[in-house]
Write a protein that holds these residues in place. Sequence first.
Motif, PDB file in Angstrom:
ATOM      1  N   MET A   1       0.861  -1.053   0.070  1.00  0.00           N
ATOM      2  CA  MET A   1       0.062  -0.120   0.069  1.00  0.00           C
ATOM      3  C   MET A   1       0.889   1.201  -0.092  1.00  0.00           C
ATOM      4  O   MET A   1       1.734   1.383   0.755  1.00  0.00           O
ATOM      5  CB  MET A   1      -0.853  -0.074   1.384  1.00  0.00           C
ATOM      6  N   ARG A   2       0.618   2.134  -0.781  1.00  0.00           N
ATOM      7  CA  ARG A   2       1.281   3.404  -0.981  1.00  0.00           C
ATOM      8  C   ARG A   2       0.607   4.244   0.160  1.00  0.00           C
ATOM      9  O   ARG A   2      -0.616   4.198   0.565  1.00  0.00           O
ATOM     10  CB  ARG A   2       1.168   4.104  -2.414  1.00  0.00           C
ATOM     11  N   LEU A   3       1.760   5.344   0.540  1.00  0.00           N
ATOM     12  CA  LEU A   3       1.262   6.180   1.505  1.00  0.00           C
ATOM     13  C   LEU A   3      -0.082   7.132   1.000  1.00  0.00           C
ATOM     14  O   LEU A   3      -0.807   7.561   1.949  1.00  0.00           O
ATOM     15  CB  LEU A   3       2.280   7.223   1.908  1.00  0.00           C
ATOM     16  N   THR A   4      -0.235   7.316  -0.188  1.00  0.00           N
ATOM     17  CA  THR A   4      -1.429   8.140  -0.577  1.00  0.00           C
ATOM     18  C   THR A   4      -2.635   7.380  -0.568  1.00  0.00           C
ATOM     19  O   THR A   4      -3.701   7.875  -0.075  1.00  0.00           O
ATOM     20  CB  THR A   4      -1.219   8.372  -2.187  1.00  0.00           C
ATOM     21  N   GLU A   5      -2.447   6.292  -0.799  1.00  0.00           N
ATOM     22  CA  GLU A   5      -3.772   5.227  -0.400  1.00  0.00           C
ATOM     23  C   GLU A   5      -4.102   5.024   0.896  1.00  0.00           C
ATOM     24  O   GLU A   5      -5.239   5.209   1.436  1.00  0.00           O
ATOM     25  CB  GLU A   5      -3.526   3.774  -0.910  1.00  0.00           C
ATOM     26  N   PHE A   6      -2.853   4.914   1.749  1.00  0.00           N
ATOM     27  CA  PHE A   6      -3.111   5.148   3.406  1.00  0.00           C
ATOM     28  C   PHE A   6      -3.966   6.312   3.775  1.00  0.00           C
ATOM     29  O   PHE A   6      -4.897   6.036   4.334  1.00  0.00           O
ATOM     30  CB  PHE A   6      -1.986   4.937   4.148  1.00  0.00           C
ATOM     31  N   TRP A   7      -3.397   7.285   3.395  1.00  0.00           N
ATOM     32  CA  TRP A   7      -4.092   8.655   3.786  1.00  0.00           C
ATOM     33  C   TRP A   7      -5.594   8.803   3.265  1.00  0.00           C
ATOM     34  O   TRP A   7      -6.409   9.504   3.763  1.00  0.00           O
ATOM     35  CB  TRP A   7      -3.315   9.895   3.516  1.00  0.00           C
ATOM     36  N   SER A   8      -5.505   8.378   2.132  1.00  0.00           N
ATOM     37  CA  SER A   8      -7.034   8.446   1.398  1.00  0.00           C
ATOM     38  C   SER A   8      -7.945   7.669   2.328  1.00  0.00           C
ATOM     39  O   SER A   8      -9.175   7.908   2.573  1.00  0.00           O
ATOM     40  CB  SER A   8      -6.950   7.755  -0.095  1.00  0.00           C
ATOM     41  N   ARG A   9      -7.571   6.427   2.663  1.00  0.00           N
ATOM     42  CA  ARG A   9      -8.365   5.604   3.593  1.00  0.00           C
ATOM     43  C   ARG A   9      -8.734   6.174   5.007  1.00  0.00           C
ATOM     44  O   ARG A   9      -9.796   6.182   5.478  1.00  0.00           O
ATOM     45  CB  ARG A   9      -7.751   4.186   3.740  1.00  0.00           C
ATOM     46  N   MET A  10      -7.387   6.870   5.640  1.00  0.00           N
ATOM     47  CA  MET A  10      -7.579   7.601   6.620  1.00  0.00           C
ATOM     48  C   MET A  10      -8.789   8.465   6.678  1.00  0.00           C
ATOM     49  O   MET A  10      -9.588   8.800   7.412  1.00  0.00           O
ATOM     50  CB  MET A  10      -6.278   7.995   7.099  1.00  0.00           C
ATOM     51  N   GLU A  11      -8.693   9.342   5.440  1.00  0.00           N
ATOM     52  CA  GLU A  11      -9.402  10.552   5.519  1.00  0.00           C
ATOM     53  C   GLU A  11     -10.840   9.973   5.161  1.00  0.00           C
ATOM     54  O   GLU A  11     -11.936  10.651   5.603  1.00  0.00           O
ATOM     55  CB  GLU A  11      -8.976  11.454   4.282  1.00  0.00           C
ATOM     56  N   ALA A  12     -11.227   8.934   4.380  1.00  0.00           N
ATOM     57  CA  ALA A  12     -12.582   8.328   4.178  1.00  0.00           C
ATOM     58  C   ALA A  12     -13.251   8.011   5.722  1.00  0.00           C
ATOM     59  O   ALA A  12     -14.398   7.965   5.610  1.00  0.00           O
ATOM     60  CB  ALA A  12     -12.291   7.223   3.285  1.00  0.00           C
ATOM     61  N   ARG A  13     -12.252   7.376   6.320  1.00  0.00           N
ATOM     62  CA  ARG A  13     -12.786   7.099   7.598  1.00  0.00           C
ATOM     63  C   ARG A  13     -13.052   7.784   8.606  1.00  0.00           C
ATOM     64  O   ARG A  13     -14.100   7.967   9.353  1.00  0.00           O
ATOM     65  CB  ARG A  13     -11.878   5.855   8.137  1.00  0.00           C
ATOM     66  N   PHE A  14     -12.088   8.751   8.738  1.00  0.00           N
ATOM     67  CA  PHE A  14     -12.027   9.811   9.808  1.00  0.00           C
ATOM     68  C   PHE A  14     -12.459  11.272   9.413  1.00  0.00           C
ATOM     69  O   PHE A  14     -12.760  12.028  10.536  1.00  0.00           O
ATOM     70  CB  PHE A  14     -10.903   9.830  10.654  1.00  0.00           C
ATOM     71  N   GLY A  15     -12.505  11.591   8.182  1.00  0.00           N
ATOM     72  CA  GLY A  15     -12.702  12.869   7.827  1.00  0.00           C
ATOM     73  C   GLY A  15     -11.283  13.561   7.542  1.00  0.00           C
ATOM     74  O   GLY A  15     -10.296  13.128   8.213  1.00  0.00           O
ATOM     75  N   THR A  16     -10.887  14.735   6.726  1.00  0.00           N
ATOM     76  CA  THR A  16      -9.578  15.314   6.542  1.00  0.00           C
ATOM     77  C   THR A  16      -8.942  15.586   7.719  1.00  0.00           C
ATOM     78  O   THR A  16      -7.775  15.362   7.758  1.00  0.00           O
ATOM     79  CB  THR A  16      -9.715  16.278   5.422  1.00  0.00           C
ATOM     80  N   ALA A  17      -9.341  16.425   8.465  1.00  0.00           N
ATOM     81  CA  ALA A  17      -9.000  17.026   9.688  1.00  0.00           C
ATOM     82  C   ALA A  17      -8.539  16.133  10.699  1.00  0.00           C
ATOM     83  O   ALA A  17      -7.681  15.962  11.465  1.00  0.00           O
ATOM     84  CB  ALA A  17      -9.725  18.361  10.047  1.00  0.00           C
ATOM     85  N   TYR A  18      -9.738  15.405  11.010  1.00  0.00           N
ATOM     86  CA  TYR A  18      -9.583  14.352  12.045  1.00  0.00           C
ATOM     87  C   TYR A  18      -8.650  13.121  11.912  1.00  0.00           C
ATOM     88  O   TYR A  18      -8.000  12.802  12.883  1.00  0.00           O
ATOM     89  CB  TYR A  18     -11.050  13.666  12.515  1.00  0.00           C
ATOM     90  N   ALA A  19      -8.667  12.857  10.637  1.00  0.00           N
ATOM     91  CA  ALA A  19      -7.456  11.736  10.385  1.00  0.00           C
ATOM     92  C   ALA A  19      -6.047  12.281  10.830  1.00  0.00           C
ATOM     93  O   ALA A  19      -5.326  11.353  11.319  1.00  0.00           O
ATOM     94  CB  ALA A  19      -7.570  11.568   8.733  1.00  0.00           C
ATOM     95  N   ARG A  20      -5.741  13.367  10.370  1.00  0.00           N
ATOM     96  CA  ARG A  20      -4.383  13.836  10.848  1.00  0.00           C
ATOM     97  C   ARG A  20      -4.186  13.834  12.486  1.00  0.00           C
ATOM     98  O   ARG A  20      -3.173  13.486  13.072  1.00  0.00           O
ATOM     99  CB  ARG A  20      -4.065  15.108  10.232  1.00  0.00           C
ATOM    100  N   SER A  21      -5.154  14.120  13.120  1.00  0.00           N
ATOM    101  CA  SER A  21      -5.390  14.208  14.555  1.00  0.00           C
ATOM    102  C   SER A  21      -5.174  12.789  15.071  1.00  0.00           C
ATOM    103  O   SER A  21      -4.446  12.543  16.115  1.00  0.00           O
ATOM    104  CB  SER A  21      -6.466  14.885  15.073  1.00  0.00           C
ATOM    105  N   VAL A  22      -6.068  11.831  14.591  1.00  0.00           N
ATOM    106  CA  VAL A  22      -5.689  10.652  15.032  1.00  0.00           C
ATOM    107  C   VAL A  22      -4.182  10.049  14.934  1.00  0.00           C
ATOM    108  O   VAL A  22      -3.769   9.310  15.657  1.00  0.00           O
ATOM    109  CB  VAL A  22      -6.869   9.676  14.263  1.00  0.00           C
ATOM    110  N   ALA A  23      -3.946  10.322  13.649  1.00  0.00           N
ATOM    111  CA  ALA A  23      -2.432   9.998  13.251  1.00  0.00           C
ATOM    112  C   ALA A  23      -1.511  10.358  14.354  1.00  0.00           C
ATOM    113  O   ALA A  23      -0.575   9.748  14.600  1.00  0.00           O
ATOM    114  CB  ALA A  23      -2.095  10.187  11.749  1.00  0.00           C
ATOM    115  N   ALA A  24      -1.651  11.625  14.851  1.00  0.00           N
ATOM    116  CA  ALA A  24      -0.612  12.040  15.542  1.00  0.00           C
ATOM    117  C   ALA A  24      -0.978  11.763  17.005  1.00  0.00           C
ATOM    118  O   ALA A  24       0.104  11.672  17.780  1.00  0.00           O
ATOM    119  CB  ALA A  24      -0.763  13.696  15.370  1.00  0.00           C
ATOM    120  N   ASP A  25      -1.998  11.568  17.518  1.00  0.00           N
ATOM    121  CA  ASP A  25      -2.418  11.283  18.936  1.00  0.00           C
ATOM    122  C   ASP A  25      -2.756  10.054  19.487  1.00  0.00           C
ATOM    123  O   ASP A  25      -2.598   9.764  20.654  1.00  0.00           O
ATOM    124  CB  ASP A  25      -3.462  12.483  19.104  1.00  0.00           C
TER     125      ASP A  25
END
Length: 63
Positions: A1-25
């Motif tokens: 899996m490429r990072l672009t696909e990973f972030w697309s899935r994170m954003e699809a699940r959590f939303g754009t802003a919240y995905a980054r928060s989940v990833a960091a926290d």
Amino acid sequence: MRLTEFWSRMEARFGTAYARSVAADYRLTALGATVDEALARGDEAKVVWRAVCAELDVPGHLR
């Protein structure tokens, strides 16, 4: 899996802003690290995504 696909899935699940928060926290038990820490240390995106799916109730169509 490429990072672009990973972030697309994170954003699809959590939303754009919240995905980054989940990833960091949120510390994933299976990895002993946050998403950001795991990716920074070189863990494969696929491995990190599987840990996210296992711990954070990701719908089947995103797995």
